[in-house]
Design a protein around this motif. Structure first.
Motif, PDB file in Angstrom:
ATOM      1  N   TYR A  44       0.805  -1.222   0.000  1.00 39.26           N
ATOM      2  CA  TYR A  44       0.000   0.000   0.000  1.00 39.26           C
ATOM      3  C   TYR A  44       0.840   1.276   0.000  1.00 39.26           C
ATOM      4  CZ  TYR A  44      -3.920  -3.068   0.646  1.00 39.26           C
ATOM      5  OH  TYR A  44      -4.855  -4.055   0.461  1.00 39.26           O
ATOM      6  N   GLY A  45       2.154   1.130  -0.058  1.00 34.74           N
ATOM      7  CA  GLY A  45       3.046   2.269  -0.223  1.00 34.74           C
ATOM      8  C   GLY A  45       3.103   3.240   0.938  1.00 34.74           C
ATOM      9  N   ILE A  46       2.861   2.769   2.136  1.00 32.94           N
ATOM     10  CA  ILE A  46       2.903   3.646   3.308  1.00 32.94           C
ATOM     11  C   ILE A  46       4.364   3.944   3.653  1.00 32.94           C
ATOM     12  CG2 ILE A  46       2.268   3.885   5.741  1.00 32.94           C
ATOM     13  CD1 ILE A  46      -0.080   3.804   3.808  1.00 32.94           C
ATOM     14  N   ARG A  47       4.697   5.234   3.790  1.00 30.23           N
ATOM     15  CA  ARG A  47       6.038   5.664   4.159  1.00 30.23           C
ATOM     16  C   ARG A  47       5.944   6.763   5.212  1.00 30.23           C
ATOM     17  NH1 ARG A  47       7.107   1.676   1.832  1.00 30.23           N
ATOM     18  NH2 ARG A  47       8.013   1.433  -0.208  1.00 30.23           N
ATOM     19  N   TRP A  48       6.959   6.848   6.093  1.00 30.85           N
ATOM     20  CA  TRP A  48       7.049   7.921   7.074  1.00 30.85           C
ATOM     21  C   TRP A  48       8.497   8.050   7.511  1.00 30.85           C
ATOM     22  CZ3 TRP A  48       5.165   3.127   8.131  1.00 30.85           C
ATOM     23  CH2 TRP A  48       5.795   2.415   9.130  1.00 30.85           C
ATOM     24  N   ASP A  49       8.787   9.131   8.171  1.00 33.47           N
ATOM     25  CA  ASP A  49      10.133   9.393   8.676  1.00 33.47           C
ATOM     26  C   ASP A  49      10.312   8.603   9.969  1.00 33.47           C
ATOM     27  OD1 ASP A  49      12.564  10.332   9.487  1.00 33.47           O
ATOM     28  OD2 ASP A  49      12.010  12.454   9.423  1.00 33.47           O
ATOM     29  N   GLU A  50      11.093   7.529   9.896  1.00 33.52           N
ATOM     30  CA  GLU A  50      11.254   6.640  11.042  1.00 33.52           C
ATOM     31  C   GLU A  50      12.113   7.247  12.142  1.00 33.52           C
ATOM     32  OE1 GLU A  50      12.191   2.615  10.049  1.00 33.52           O
ATOM     33  OE2 GLU A  50      10.864   2.652   8.307  1.00 33.52           O
ATOM     34  N   GLU A  51      12.848   8.300  11.823  1.00 35.86           N
ATOM     35  CA  GLU A  51      13.624   8.983  12.858  1.00 35.86           C
ATOM     36  C   GLU A  51      12.737   9.895  13.697  1.00 35.86           C
ATOM     37  OE1 GLU A  51      16.916  11.000  11.119  1.00 35.86           O
ATOM     38  OE2 GLU A  51      17.815   9.166  10.346  1.00 35.86           O
ATOM     39  N   ARG A  52      11.599  10.305  13.163  1.00 33.40           N
ATOM     40  CA  ARG A  52      10.691  11.199  13.880  1.00 33.40           C
ATOM     41  C   ARG A  52       9.546  10.463  14.551  1.00 33.40           C
ATOM     42  NH1 ARG A  52       9.395  16.410  10.389  1.00 33.40           N
ATOM     43  NH2 ARG A  52       8.558  17.015  12.392  1.00 33.40           N
ATOM     44  N   PHE A  53       9.137   9.301  13.979  1.00 33.07           N
ATOM     45  CA  PHE A  53       7.978   8.595  14.516  1.00 33.07           C
ATOM     46  C   PHE A  53       8.251   7.108  14.640  1.00 33.07           C
ATOM     47  CE2 PHE A  53       6.270  12.260  12.209  1.00 33.07           C
ATOM     48  CZ  PHE A  53       5.576  12.873  13.226  1.00 33.07           C
ATOM     49  N   LEU A  54       7.782   6.544  15.742  1.00 31.82           N
ATOM     50  CA  LEU A  54       7.817   5.110  15.971  1.00 31.82           C
ATOM     51  C   LEU A  54       6.395   4.597  15.823  1.00 31.82           C
ATOM     52  CD1 LEU A  54       9.265   2.530  17.027  1.00 31.82           C
ATOM     53  CD2 LEU A  54       8.535   3.245  19.295  1.00 31.82           C
ATOM     54  N   VAL A  55       6.219   3.584  14.973  1.00 26.00           N
ATOM     55  CA  VAL A  55       4.892   3.011  14.758  1.00 26.00           C
ATOM     56  C   VAL A  55       4.875   1.614  15.357  1.00 26.00           C
ATOM     57  CG1 VAL A  55       3.188   2.288  13.053  1.00 26.00           C
ATOM     58  CG2 VAL A  55       4.536   4.356  12.662  1.00 26.00           C
ATOM     59  N   ASP A  56       3.969   1.404  16.294  1.00 23.16           N
ATOM     60  CA  ASP A  56       3.785   0.092  16.921  1.00 23.16           C
ATOM     61  C   ASP A  56       2.560  -0.551  16.285  1.00 23.16           C
ATOM     62  OD1 ASP A  56       4.152  -2.039  18.756  1.00 23.16           O
ATOM     63  OD2 ASP A  56       2.586  -1.188  20.020  1.00 23.16           O
TER      64      ASP A  56
END
Length: 108
Positions: free
Chosen positions: A79-91
Motif C-alpha cells: 500500500y506504499g505507506i512511508r514515514w520518517d522513522e527517525e521522527r515517529f515510531l509506529v507500533d
C-alpha cells in the motif's frame, strides 16, 4: 563656565545603546518562542495524519482483501505507506485476520 563644552547635563552615549540591545533581545526571544510553538503544532498534526493514513490503509486492506494486514511491512510493500522513522515510531500489533490491528504512533 564654558557653554560650548557639551558636558553639562548630558549622559554618556553608552547608556543609550542598552535600550536597542534590550529591545532586540526581547524580539529575538519572542520570535524563538513563536517558531517553537509552530514546530510543535506541525509535529502534532503530522503524527495525527500518519495515524489517519495507517487507519485508512488497514481499512482499505480489509475491504479489498477480506482480511486485515498481518504486519506493518505488508502495508509498506502493498500500500506504499512511508514515514520518517527517525521522527515517529509506529507500533503495529495484529489481533487476528478478522479484527483490526492495534496501531500506535509515537513521536520521538
Amino acid at each position: 563656565m564654558n557653554r560650548f563644552s557639551g558636558r553639562k547635563g548630558r549622559r554618556s552615549p553608552g547608556g543609550f545603546a542598552v535600550i536597542p540591545a534590550a529591545l532586540t533581545l526581547g524580539i529575538l526571544l519572542l520570535s524563538q518562542a513563536a517558531v517553537s510553538g509552530i514546530d510543535r503544532d506541525a509535529r502534532r498534526r503530522e503524527r495525527e495524519n500518519l495515524e489517519r493514513v495507517l487507519e485508512q490503509s488497514v481499512t482499505l486492506c480489509y475491504a479489498l482483501e477480506g482480511s486485515y494486514p498481518e504486519s506493518l511491512d505488508y502495508l509498506r510493500n502493498h500500500y506504499g505507506i512511508r514515514w520518517d522513522e527517525e521522527r515517529f515510531l509506529v507500533d503495529f500489533e495484529p489481533v487476528g485476520s478478522n479484527l483490526p490491528p492495534d496501531v500506535t504512533v509515537i513521536a520521538r
